[in-house]
Design a protein around this motif. Structure first.
Motif, PDB file in Angstrom:
ATOM      1  N   ILE A 130       4.391   3.046   2.992  1.00  0.00           N
ATOM      2  CA  ILE A 130       5.226   2.731   4.149  1.00  0.00           C
ATOM      3  C   ILE A 130       6.022   1.466   3.852  1.00  0.00           C
ATOM      4  N   HIS A 131       7.325   1.637   3.757  1.00  0.00           N
ATOM      5  CA  HIS A 131       8.265   0.550   3.487  1.00  0.00           C
ATOM      6  C   HIS A 131       8.178  -0.489   4.613  1.00  0.00           C
ATOM      7  N   PRO A 132       8.415  -1.762   4.290  1.00  0.00           N
ATOM      8  CA  PRO A 132       8.371  -2.765   5.366  1.00  0.00           C
ATOM      9  C   PRO A 132       9.316  -2.468   6.524  1.00  0.00           C
ATOM     10  N   HIS A 133      10.438  -1.797   6.271  1.00  0.00           N
ATOM     11  CA  HIS A 133      11.335  -1.425   7.367  1.00  0.00           C
ATOM     12  C   HIS A 133      10.622  -0.552   8.404  1.00  0.00           C
ATOM     13  N   ASN A 134       9.656   0.245   7.943  1.00  0.00           N
ATOM     14  CA  ASN A 134       8.972   1.204   8.809  1.00  0.00           C
ATOM     15  C   ASN A 134       7.555   0.763   9.165  1.00  0.00           C
ATOM     16  N   SER A 135       7.214  -0.477   8.876  1.00  0.00           N
ATOM     17  CA  SER A 135       5.824  -0.920   9.015  1.00  0.00           C
ATOM     18  C   SER A 135       5.353  -0.939  10.473  1.00  0.00           C
ATOM     19  N   GLY A 164       5.430  -4.000   1.263  1.00  0.00           N
ATOM     20  CA  GLY A 164       5.767  -5.409   1.115  1.00  0.00           C
ATOM     21  C   GLY A 164       6.409  -5.993   2.351  1.00  0.00           C
ATOM     22  N   LEU A 165       7.371  -6.896   2.112  1.00  0.00           N
ATOM     23  CA  LEU A 165       8.006  -7.654   3.182  1.00  0.00           C
ATOM     24  C   LEU A 165       9.514  -7.651   3.001  1.00  0.00           C
ATOM     25  N   ASP A 166      10.241  -7.510   4.118  1.00  0.00           N
ATOM     26  CA  ASP A 166      11.693  -7.594   4.092  1.00  0.00           C
ATOM     27  C   ASP A 166      12.140  -8.378   5.313  1.00  0.00           C
ATOM     28  N   LYS A 183      -5.817  -0.468  -3.547  1.00  0.00           N
ATOM     29  CA  LYS A 183      -7.032  -0.833  -4.276  1.00  0.00           C
ATOM     30  C   LYS A 183      -8.059   0.294  -4.233  1.00  0.00           C
ATOM     31  N   ARG A 184      -8.276   0.847  -3.046  1.00  0.00           N
ATOM     32  CA  ARG A 184      -9.257   1.927  -2.914  1.00  0.00           C
ATOM     33  C   ARG A 184      -8.864   3.147  -3.733  1.00  0.00           C
ATOM     34  N   ALA A 185      -7.562   3.426  -3.763  1.00  0.00           N
ATOM     35  CA  ALA A 185      -7.066   4.582  -4.504  1.00  0.00           C
ATOM     36  C   ALA A 185      -6.957   4.297  -6.006  1.00  0.00           C
ATOM     37  N   LYS A 186      -7.125   3.042  -6.393  1.00  0.00           N
ATOM     38  CA  LYS A 186      -7.003   2.615  -7.786  1.00  0.00           C
ATOM     39  C   LYS A 186      -5.633   2.982  -8.351  1.00  0.00           C
ATOM     40  N   LEU A 187      -4.611   2.699  -7.531  1.00  0.00           N
ATOM     41  CA  LEU A 187      -3.232   2.967  -7.917  1.00  0.00           C
ATOM     42  C   LEU A 187      -2.460   1.654  -8.025  1.00  0.00           C
ATOM     43  N   PRO A 188      -1.523   1.572  -8.981  1.00  0.00           N
ATOM     44  CA  PRO A 188      -0.651   0.400  -9.027  1.00  0.00           C
ATOM     45  C   PRO A 188       0.217   0.355  -7.775  1.00  0.00           C
ATOM     46  N   ALA A 189       0.457  -0.853  -7.290  1.00  0.00           N
ATOM     47  CA  ALA A 189       1.262  -1.037  -6.086  1.00  0.00           C
ATOM     48  C   ALA A 189       2.707  -1.342  -6.464  1.00  0.00           C
ATOM     49  N   ILE A 190       3.636  -0.730  -5.737  1.00  0.00           N
ATOM     50  CA  ILE A 190       5.064  -1.023  -5.891  1.00  0.00           C
ATOM     51  C   ILE A 190       5.442  -1.976  -4.769  1.00  0.00           C
ATOM     52  N   ILE A 191       5.802  -3.204  -5.131  1.00  0.00           N
ATOM     53  CA  ILE A 191       6.017  -4.262  -4.155  1.00  0.00           C
ATOM     54  C   ILE A 191       7.505  -4.456  -3.869  1.00  0.00           C
ATOM     55  N   HIS A 192       7.857  -4.327  -2.597  1.00  0.00           N
ATOM     56  CA  HIS A 192       9.205  -4.632  -2.109  1.00  0.00           C
ATOM     57  C   HIS A 192       9.162  -6.019  -1.483  1.00  0.00           C
ATOM     58  N   SER A 193      10.053  -6.898  -1.909  1.00  0.00           N
ATOM     59  CA  SER A 193      10.110  -8.233  -1.324  1.00  0.00           C
ATOM     60  C   SER A 193      11.553  -8.709  -1.285  1.00  0.00           C
ATOM     61  N   ASN A 197      -8.474  -6.185  -8.952  1.00  0.00           N
ATOM     62  CA  ASN A 197      -8.391  -4.772  -8.570  1.00  0.00           C
ATOM     63  C   ASN A 197      -7.007  -4.369  -8.094  1.00  0.00           C
ATOM     64  N   LEU A 198      -6.032  -5.262  -8.264  1.00  0.00           N
ATOM     65  CA  LEU A 198      -4.675  -4.947  -7.832  1.00  0.00           C
ATOM     66  C   LEU A 198      -3.693  -5.236  -8.959  1.00  0.00           C
ATOM     67  N   GLY A 199      -2.891  -4.250  -9.272  1.00  0.00           N
ATOM     68  CA  GLY A 199      -1.820  -4.412 -10.242  1.00  0.00           C
ATOM     69  C   GLY A 199      -0.604  -3.668  -9.757  1.00  0.00           C
ATOM     70  N   GLY A 200       0.454  -3.732 -10.550  1.00  0.00           N
ATOM     71  CA  GLY A 200       1.636  -2.987 -10.153  1.00  0.00           C
ATOM     72  C   GLY A 200       2.918  -3.636 -10.604  1.00  0.00           C
ATOM     73  N   VAL A 201       3.957  -3.444  -9.805  1.00  0.00           N
ATOM     74  CA  VAL A 201       5.303  -3.833 -10.208  1.00  0.00           C
ATOM     75  C   VAL A 201       6.029  -4.487  -9.040  1.00  0.00           C
ATOM     76  N   ILE A 202       6.793  -5.535  -9.347  1.00  0.00           N
ATOM     77  CA  ILE A 202       7.696  -6.120  -8.361  1.00  0.00           C
ATOM     78  C   ILE A 202       9.004  -5.362  -8.474  1.00  0.00           C
ATOM     79  N   HIS A 203       9.222  -4.492  -7.519  1.00  0.00           N
ATOM     80  CA  HIS A 203      10.361  -3.570  -7.519  1.00  0.00           C
ATOM     81  C   HIS A 203      11.664  -4.305  -7.247  1.00  0.00           C
TER      82      HIS A 203
END
Length: 262
Positions: free
Chosen positions: A62-67, A94-96, A119-129, A147-153
């Motif tokens: 869920i994108h921050p626009h739709n949070s 993330g945050l916008d 974290k629970r799903a053990k998936l990398p997070a795609i971060i919108h900021s 337990n958290l990794g991913g990418v700054i989109h």
């Protein structure tokens, strides 16, 4: 081999020619595309696309626009979609604080909750900021417990912030804005960031690279971004493209690859 590590093929912008856009990307040498569904209305379409095209993988969140719409019931729905083996990331989250389509408190709350889902799903997070550098750094710094990794989109901040994101273990994703004349700060980030910690993305249909700025973006144009990254790094484009493909595989596809790209 080229990779578009973040696009939105499920969006209405591609409704009339989605098949042609994907096939054009494949003809242009793309071996992977990651299509990112940003709210519940897109999740089903993401699943349909990734089921039909072996080279296309998916992410949902869920994108921050739709949070403001994030609820426990929606979280249960998301958990069902995350069982799909071709959903390889969680986001974008993330945050916008630029457009404020959702209240600040809703964004922060949904961000915290969705980090735990990733974290629970053990998936990398795609971060919108966007316009939320300090708040994003603060939240991720507390969340990064191994337990958290991913990418700054679609990276848009300065080098000092990039160093902090890198120290937390995140990969930096470079959009088509790196091809614009005023992209000096982003070029500094590319120069500094180790090549094994970079991805390239289109964010299609948005942020079309030069010289097609003003037109709809699409995955095939990621080559222009990769070409610019190679120029900044002083490397051959093929070398950079190969490394970025490996970066994508390592971050997103470690459980999906058997013998290389499709």
């Amino acid at each position: 081999m080229f990779v578009d590590s973040h696009c939105h093929l499920e969006m209405e912008d591609f409704e009339k020619d989605r098949k042609e856009v994907i096939e054009r990307g494949l003809r242009e040498g793309l071996c992977y595309m990651l299509t990112v569904g940003t709210d519940e209305t897109y999740f089903k379409k993401v699943v349909e696309i990734i089921a039909h095209y072996p080279a296309v993988y998916g992410a949902i969140g869920i994108h921050p626009h739709n949070s403001k719409d994030y609820t426990p019931q929606l979280e249960e729905t998301i958990a069902t979609y995350l069982k799909n083996k071709k959903i390889v990331a969680y986001g974008e989250i993330g945050l916008d604080f630029f457009k404020h389509y959702s209240p600040r408190e809703s964004q922060i709350n949904a961000f915290h909750l969705q980090i735990e889902v990733a974290k629970r799903a053990k998936l990398p997070a795609i971060i919108h900021s966007r316009n939320a550098k300090d708040e994003t750094l603060q939240i991720l710094n507390k969340a990064c417990d191994g337990n958290l990794g991913g990418v700054i989109h679609c990276y848009s901040y300065d080098l000092a912030a990039a160093k902090k994101f890198l120290d937390m273990g995140f990969t930096i994703s470079i959009p088509g804005t790196i091809t614009y004349k005023n992209s000096h700060s982003l070029a500094d980030v590319v120069k500094y960031t180790p090549i094994d910690r970079i991805l390239a993305e289109t964010d299609a249909p948005f942020l079309t690279p030069h010289p097609y700025r003003g037109k709809r973006n699409e995955p095939s144009l990621v080559k222009l971004t990769i070409e610019r990254i190679a120029q900044i790094k002083g490397k051959e484009m093929d070398e950079i493209a190969t490394q970025l493909t490996q970066n994508f595989e390592r971050l997103f596809l470690k459980n999906n690859i058997s013998g290389g790209p499709n």
